[in-house]
Motif scaffolding. Structure first.
Motif, PDB file in Angstrom:
ATOM      1  N   LEU A  98       8.831   5.941  -2.677  1.00 13.01           N
ATOM      2  CA  LEU A  98       9.433   4.691  -2.917  1.00 13.01           C
ATOM      3  C   LEU A  98       9.568   4.011  -1.573  1.00 13.01           C
ATOM      4  CD1 LEU A  98      11.876   5.684  -5.770  1.00 13.01           C
ATOM      5  CD2 LEU A  98       9.713   4.524  -6.021  1.00 13.01           C
ATOM      6  N   GLU A  99      10.052   5.012  -0.630  1.00 12.01           N
ATOM      7  CA  GLU A  99      10.378   4.173   0.707  1.00 12.01           C
ATOM      8  C   GLU A  99       9.086   3.478   1.357  1.00 12.01           C
ATOM      9  OE1 GLU A  99      12.798   3.607   2.695  1.00 12.01           O
ATOM     10  OE2 GLU A  99      14.005   4.098   1.065  1.00 12.01           O
ATOM     11  N   GLN A 100       7.759   4.214   1.067  1.00 11.95           N
ATOM     12  CA  GLN A 100       6.680   3.753   1.657  1.00 11.95           C
ATOM     13  C   GLN A 100       6.231   2.513   0.847  1.00 11.95           C
ATOM     14  OE1 GLN A 100       2.698   5.911   0.725  1.00 11.95           O
ATOM     15  NE2 GLN A 100       3.229   6.725   2.754  1.00 11.95           N
ATOM     16  N   LEU A 101       6.683   2.126  -0.465  1.00 13.73           N
ATOM     17  CA  LEU A 101       6.046   0.959  -1.191  1.00 13.73           C
ATOM     18  C   LEU A 101       7.166  -0.202  -0.998  1.00 13.73           C
ATOM     19  CD1 LEU A 101       4.869   2.716  -4.473  1.00 13.73           C
ATOM     20  CD2 LEU A 101       3.720   1.817  -2.865  1.00 13.73           C
ATOM     21  N   LYS A 102       8.313   0.162  -0.156  1.00 15.98           N
ATOM     22  CA  LYS A 102       9.097  -1.009   0.139  1.00 15.98           C
ATOM     23  C   LYS A 102       8.404  -2.119   1.179  1.00 15.98           C
ATOM     24  CE  LYS A 102      13.618   1.177  -0.749  1.00 15.98           C
ATOM     25  NZ  LYS A 102      14.672   1.821  -0.222  1.00 15.98           N
ATOM     26  N   GLN A 103       7.449  -1.690   1.759  1.00 22.67           N
ATOM     27  CA  GLN A 103       6.961  -2.617   2.821  1.00 22.67           C
ATOM     28  C   GLN A 103       5.930  -3.661   2.186  1.00 22.67           C
ATOM     29  OE1 GLN A 103       8.382  -2.174   5.727  1.00 22.67           O
ATOM     30  NE2 GLN A 103       9.563  -0.464   4.706  1.00 22.67           N
ATOM     31  N   ALA A 104       6.409  -4.587   2.437  1.00 24.94           N
ATOM     32  CA  ALA A 104       5.349  -5.953   1.787  1.00 24.94           C
ATOM     33  C   ALA A 104       4.381  -6.748   2.841  1.00 24.94           C
ATOM     34  CB  ALA A 104       6.118  -6.913   1.284  1.00 24.94           C
ATOM     35  N   ILE A 105       2.994  -6.531   2.433  1.00 22.91           N
ATOM     36  CA  ILE A 105       2.180  -7.202   3.097  1.00 22.91           C
ATOM     37  C   ILE A 105       1.927  -8.670   2.665  1.00 22.91           C
ATOM     38  CG2 ILE A 105      -0.012  -7.059   4.771  1.00 22.91           C
ATOM     39  CD1 ILE A 105       0.312  -4.226   4.470  1.00 22.91           C
ATOM     40  N   LYS A 106       2.308  -9.564   3.232  1.00 21.96           N
ATOM     41  CA  LYS A 106       2.212 -10.765   2.602  1.00 21.96           C
ATOM     42  C   LYS A 106       0.812 -11.619   2.933  1.00 21.96           C
ATOM     43  CE  LYS A 106       7.028 -11.936   1.377  1.00 21.96           C
ATOM     44  NZ  LYS A 106       7.937 -13.012   1.516  1.00 21.96           N
ATOM     45  N   GLU A 137       7.586  12.406  -9.789  1.00 20.90           N
ATOM     46  CA  GLU A 137       7.048  13.852  -9.275  1.00 20.90           C
ATOM     47  C   GLU A 137       6.967  13.525  -7.848  1.00 20.90           C
ATOM     48  OE1 GLU A 137       2.639  13.611  -9.751  1.00 20.90           O
ATOM     49  OE2 GLU A 137       2.642  15.863  -9.958  1.00 20.90           O
ATOM     50  N   ASN A 138       7.099  12.047  -7.274  1.00 22.17           N
ATOM     51  CA  ASN A 138       7.066  12.183  -5.681  1.00 22.17           C
ATOM     52  C   ASN A 138       8.020  11.199  -5.212  1.00 22.17           C
ATOM     53  OD1 ASN A 138       5.814   9.972  -7.418  1.00 22.17           O
ATOM     54  ND2 ASN A 138       3.960   9.827  -6.161  1.00 22.17           N
ATOM     55  N   PRO A 139       9.182  11.400  -5.363  1.00 25.12           N
ATOM     56  CA  PRO A 139      10.306  10.286  -5.130  1.00 25.12           C
ATOM     57  C   PRO A 139      10.287   9.610  -3.501  1.00 25.12           C
ATOM     58  CG  PRO A 139      11.260  12.382  -5.389  1.00 25.12           C
ATOM     59  CD  PRO A 139       9.941  12.426  -5.549  1.00 25.12           C
ATOM     60  N   SER A 183       4.424  13.812 -16.072  1.00 29.44           N
ATOM     61  CA  SER A 183       3.200  13.596 -16.979  1.00 29.44           C
ATOM     62  C   SER A 183       2.263  12.731 -16.665  1.00 29.44           C
ATOM     63  CB  SER A 183       3.958  13.169 -18.345  1.00 29.44           C
ATOM     64  OG  SER A 183       4.419  11.879 -18.286  1.00 29.44           O
ATOM     65  N   GLY A 184       2.359  11.938 -15.517  1.00 31.13           N
ATOM     66  CA  GLY A 184       1.205  11.147 -15.032  1.00 31.13           C
ATOM     67  C   GLY A 184       1.648   9.637 -15.493  1.00 31.13           C
ATOM     68  N   LYS A 185       2.877   9.383 -15.919  1.00 32.73           N
ATOM     69  CA  LYS A 185       3.023   7.795 -16.310  1.00 32.73           C
ATOM     70  C   LYS A 185       3.660   7.116 -15.251  1.00 32.73           C
ATOM     71  CE  LYS A 185       5.617   5.051 -19.435  1.00 32.73           C
ATOM     72  NZ  LYS A 185       6.518   4.996 -20.622  1.00 32.73           N
ATOM     73  N   PHE A 235       0.826  -1.100  -0.021  1.00 33.37           N
ATOM     74  CA  PHE A 235      -0.014   0.028   0.188  1.00 33.37           C
ATOM     75  C   PHE A 235       0.796   1.311  -0.109  1.00 33.37           C
ATOM     76  CE2 PHE A 235      -2.738  -3.121   2.317  1.00 33.37           C
ATOM     77  CZ  PHE A 235      -3.670  -3.044   1.255  1.00 33.37           C
ATOM     78  N   GLY A 236       0.307   2.357  -0.746  1.00 31.30           N
ATOM     79  CA  GLY A 236       1.133   3.484  -0.688  1.00 31.30           C
ATOM     80  C   GLY A 236       0.050   4.584  -0.839  1.00 31.30           C
ATOM     81  N   GLU A 237       0.538   5.885  -0.433  1.00 36.98           N
ATOM     82  CA  GLU A 237      -0.380   7.031  -0.663  1.00 36.98           C
ATOM     83  C   GLU A 237      -0.670   7.505  -2.230  1.00 36.98           C
ATOM     84  OE1 GLU A 237       1.400   9.716   1.927  1.00 36.98           O
ATOM     85  OE2 GLU A 237       0.414   8.983   3.714  1.00 36.98           O
ATOM     86  N   ASN A 238       0.178   6.977  -2.789  1.00 39.27           N
ATOM     87  CA  ASN A 238       0.148   7.044  -4.331  1.00 39.27           C
ATOM     88  C   ASN A 238       1.116   5.844  -5.184  1.00 39.27           C
ATOM     89  OD1 ASN A 238       2.593   8.605  -4.300  1.00 39.27           O
ATOM     90  ND2 ASN A 238       1.274  10.251  -3.544  1.00 39.27           N
ATOM     91  N   LEU A 239       1.316   6.194  -6.385  1.00 39.98           N
ATOM     92  CA  LEU A 239       2.244   5.468  -7.007  1.00 39.98           C
ATOM     93  C   LEU A 239       3.462   6.201  -7.731  1.00 39.98           C
ATOM     94  CD1 LEU A 239      -0.288   3.347  -9.175  1.00 39.98           C
ATOM     95  CD2 LEU A 239       0.801   2.527  -7.111  1.00 39.98           C
ATOM     96  N   PRO A 240       4.493   5.674  -7.988  1.00 31.71           N
ATOM     97  CA  PRO A 240       5.599   6.538  -8.376  1.00 31.71           C
ATOM     98  C   PRO A 240       5.360   6.843  -9.956  1.00 31.71           C
ATOM     99  CG  PRO A 240       6.257   3.929  -8.328  1.00 31.71           C
ATOM    100  CD  PRO A 240       4.931   4.323  -7.663  1.00 31.71           C
ATOM    101  N   LYS A 241       5.132   8.069 -10.145  1.00 29.72           N
ATOM    102  CA  LYS A 241       4.682   8.505 -11.481  1.00 29.72           C
ATOM    103  C   LYS A 241       5.530   9.552 -11.882  1.00 29.72           C
ATOM    104  CE  LYS A 241      -0.158   7.591 -11.180  1.00 29.72           C
ATOM    105  NZ  LYS A 241      -1.536   8.029 -11.038  1.00 29.72           N
TER     106      LYS A 241
END
Length: 656
Positions: free
Chosen positions: A648-656, A643-645, A618-620, A609-615
């Protein structure tokens, strides 16, 4: 693409034994090269000879290849034949009492069917279909357990010229609904339930749910094979039991003679957009491909007992269960269950009990069986085996070595086959009596298949460099179009920027080593290969995004020791970022949701989970970063365009 280099350095070579080569259909590299040279020197003459020698024609063809409307190639277009006749009737005078199918049920029950018996059953069921006013050109969905009846249904459709579309029995009602609608199917052939691993799975209930969904008005009949006899919902106005349909009906059915280019089937495969692609195959060209590959790659011999473990819901089960082996007059094994029930020795026991000579399975199954019992094959008599095969994805060298030593007892060649739903049959694979094997390489193209590796401009790349895998000349078994979407077909498989729209683009990256051997490196689009099954990331993302909790999702694959690739989903929720028990509960809910929407094979292994995705600005969404995160690797790529480097730290956390 043109600068990708392979990091795999596999140097072991396993030449074919003198004993194997002495009996092989292609006994040497000279024999293989002779066929390749014939195809190079006289391409049309080469395929003309193959079509005349392998297929039984009702009306002979006079034109081999029509290239007047690229890329909608036509092969043997003015000829007429019937595929069921080529698989069954042709054997009635020579070997009517030969066993065509040895069927083993989930519980171990054995049923043998001769060519005479199979022909009788196919004709009877074909007459049953005709009694329901199903005719040439109609589309029929087949949603069946892995039993003889599934093959009977496919062959019966072929006999009357109906176009079948088989849907894997593990797909959900929503997936089935989409395929019914896209195909405009008039009937569904199913069973009350299927039995796998001692468990009953409801097929008829799934069909009912699919038909009740909005827009499925084309279905006029549902034919139900009684597998378990458990209670099911029954609509007397639409439903009919298989056994009632064929009761007192004739076992004589004159085949419908069809044009060589008449569609034999459509098979839906995932693409890089949310909508599945209906791959449409012809009749004559497709069957020819399955037959020559049975001869050259599986080295088919009349005494073989052939076993391809694939379900008929996939292309492998079409080409090397329902059509290729029967056209060759082979004896084959069909198995209803799973390799681990009642224990992990089930595959080895089947080989032992039925004296299987040729065993063809997926690297996923091989890796699973290694994990469950690496020495288990030694407890069974596997001396009947003479040839092993691998299909669905590249097999890693160490799994290859285990397969070779433990299953093949260091005497059975392994044919590592590269091909696709769209190609219909093997494209790159070793002729086992001729080609020295390298673990992990699919080796060389079949005679008449002009495979190459090119860069973005369509120019050949040097050996050792990665690029796009293409096939430069049309071939008989190739996809003819995408059902109802010819523009997507052209754009996907014959892009103008690679080979001026004349090259078939496989969508895989590959390279050739110094000896010219082909090595497959992976997909170049957003398609995952999970347990040998192609899954579009967009399809899974669309399913996740349809959940009320989800605002956005991105899906990538990461290497998995058993499945090849597993699904990793990055999810942005509509609410606050969850943690602890709440996060685990949401993960469980989203997994169940994906199973319901698509099927168990698409269930994410991980959800992050993240508050957003790495984009980019231009939104890609930057998928290459997500793939790095999924693999828990250090990010070394340029992230200056993000836009939001910080995400990346937030998205490193995996919930299996």
């Amino acid at each position: 693409m043109s600068t990708i280099e392979s990091v795999l350095n596999e140097t072991r070579i396993f030449p074919p034994s003198t004993e194997f080569s002495s009996h092989a259909n292609l006994p040497s590299m000279d024999a293989y090269q002779t066929l390749c040279t014939q195809a190079q020197d006289d391409y049309l003459g080469f395929w003309k000879k193959q079509a005349e020698e392998n297929l039984v024609w009702h009306k002979p063809f006079t034109q081999v290849l029509d290239e007047s409307n690229l890329p909608f190639f036509k092969w043997f277009d003015d000829g007429e034949l019937n595929i069921s006749f080529n698989c069954l009737d042709r054997h009635l005078d020579t070997q009517p009492d030969k066993i065509a199918i040895i069927f083993e049920a989930d519980d171990g029950q054995i049923i043998h069917s001769t060519y005479r018996d199979l022909h009788r059953r196919v004709c009877q069921f074909a007459n049953g279909l005709k009694s329901l006013n199903i005719k040439k050109g109609d589309c029929v969905i087949i949603y069946m357990p892995m039993r003889i009846e599934a093959v009977v249904a496919m062959q019966a459709c072929a006999r009357i010229g109906a176009i079948h579309s088989v849907v894997f029995g593990g797909f959900s009602a929503k997936s089935l609904h989409e395929r019914i609608n896209d195909a405009g199917a008039v009937a569904v052939i199913t069973a009350d339930e299927q039995v796998r691993g001692g468990k009953n799975n409801h097929l008829k209930a799934t069909v009912d749910e699919a038909i009740l969904m909005e827009g499925t008005g084309s279905i006029k009949s549902v034919i139900i094979y009684q597998r378990t006899g458990n209670d099911i919902a029954f609509n007397a106005a639409r439903d009919i039991w298989w056994h009632e349909l064929v009761k007192d009906i004739s076992t004589d059915c004159e085949p419908e003679w069809i044009n060589a280019e008449h569609p034999l089937f459509t098979l839906y495969t995932s693409g890089s957009t949310g909508k599945p692609k209906g791959v449409q195959h012809s009749s004559a060209g497709y069957l020819l491909g399955t037959m020559v590959s049975m001869k050259w790659i599986f080295d088919y011999q009349p005494n073989d007992v052939f076993w391809c473990t694939a379900d008929v819901g996939w292309i492998t089960g079409h080409s090397y269960v329902a059509y290729g082996p029967l056209a060759m007059g082979a004896t084959q094994v069909i198995f209803e269950g799973i390799p681990t029930y009642p224990d992990a020795g089930r595959f080895w026991k089947i080989i032992q009990d039925h004296k299987v000579t040729t065993f063809y399975t997926a690297p996923t199954a091989i890796r699973s069986l290694i994990k469950l019992g690496p020495n288990l094959p030694e407890q069974y008599d596997l001396s009947s085996l003479r040839l092993l095969g691998s299909v669905g994805e590249p097999i890693n060298p160490e799994a290859w070595i285990w397969y070779y030593k433990k299953v093949g007892q260091s005497r059975c060649p392994i044919v590592d086959t590269w091909w696709q739903t769209e190609t219909g049959c093997h494209m790159i694979a070793p002729a086992p009596g001729a080609v020295p094997l390298k673990p992990g390489s699919c080796t060389f193209p079949l005679p008449g298949i002009f495979a190459a590796i090119v860069d973005e401009a369509g120019q050949d790349v040097e050996n050792g460099k990665g690029g796009f895998l293409v096939i430069k000349r049309p071939f008989p078994s190739q996809i003819r179009t995408l059902w109802g979407d010819p523009e997507r077909f052209k754009k996907t498989y014959f892009p103008k920027d690679i080979g001026q729209g004349k090259y078939y683009l496989a969508g895989d990256s590959a390279y050739r080593d110094k000896d010219g051997y082909f090595w497959i490196m992976g997909r170049v689009d957003d398609v995952l290969n999970v347990s040998g099954h192609r899954l579009g990331t967009m399809e899974i993302e669309s399913a996740l995004a349809a959940n009320p909790l989800v605002a956005e999702a991105a899906v990538v694959g990461k290497p998995h020791e058993i499945k090849g690739e597993s699904v990793v989903a990055f999810v942005v929720l509509k609410g606050a970022l969850p943690s602890g028990k709440e996060a685990i509960q949401i993960v469980d809910e989203l997994r169940r949701w994906v199973v319901k929407e698509i099927g168990p094979i698409a269930k994410p292994e991980e959800i992050r989970f993240g508050e957003n995705l790495p984009k980019t600005r231009s939104g890609k969404t930057m998928r290459r970063l997500l793939r790095t995160l999924a693999r828990n690797e250090e990010i070394t790529q340029d992230i200056s365009t993000l836009e939001n480097p910080a995400i990346l730290e937030q998205l490193k956390q995996a919930i299996k």
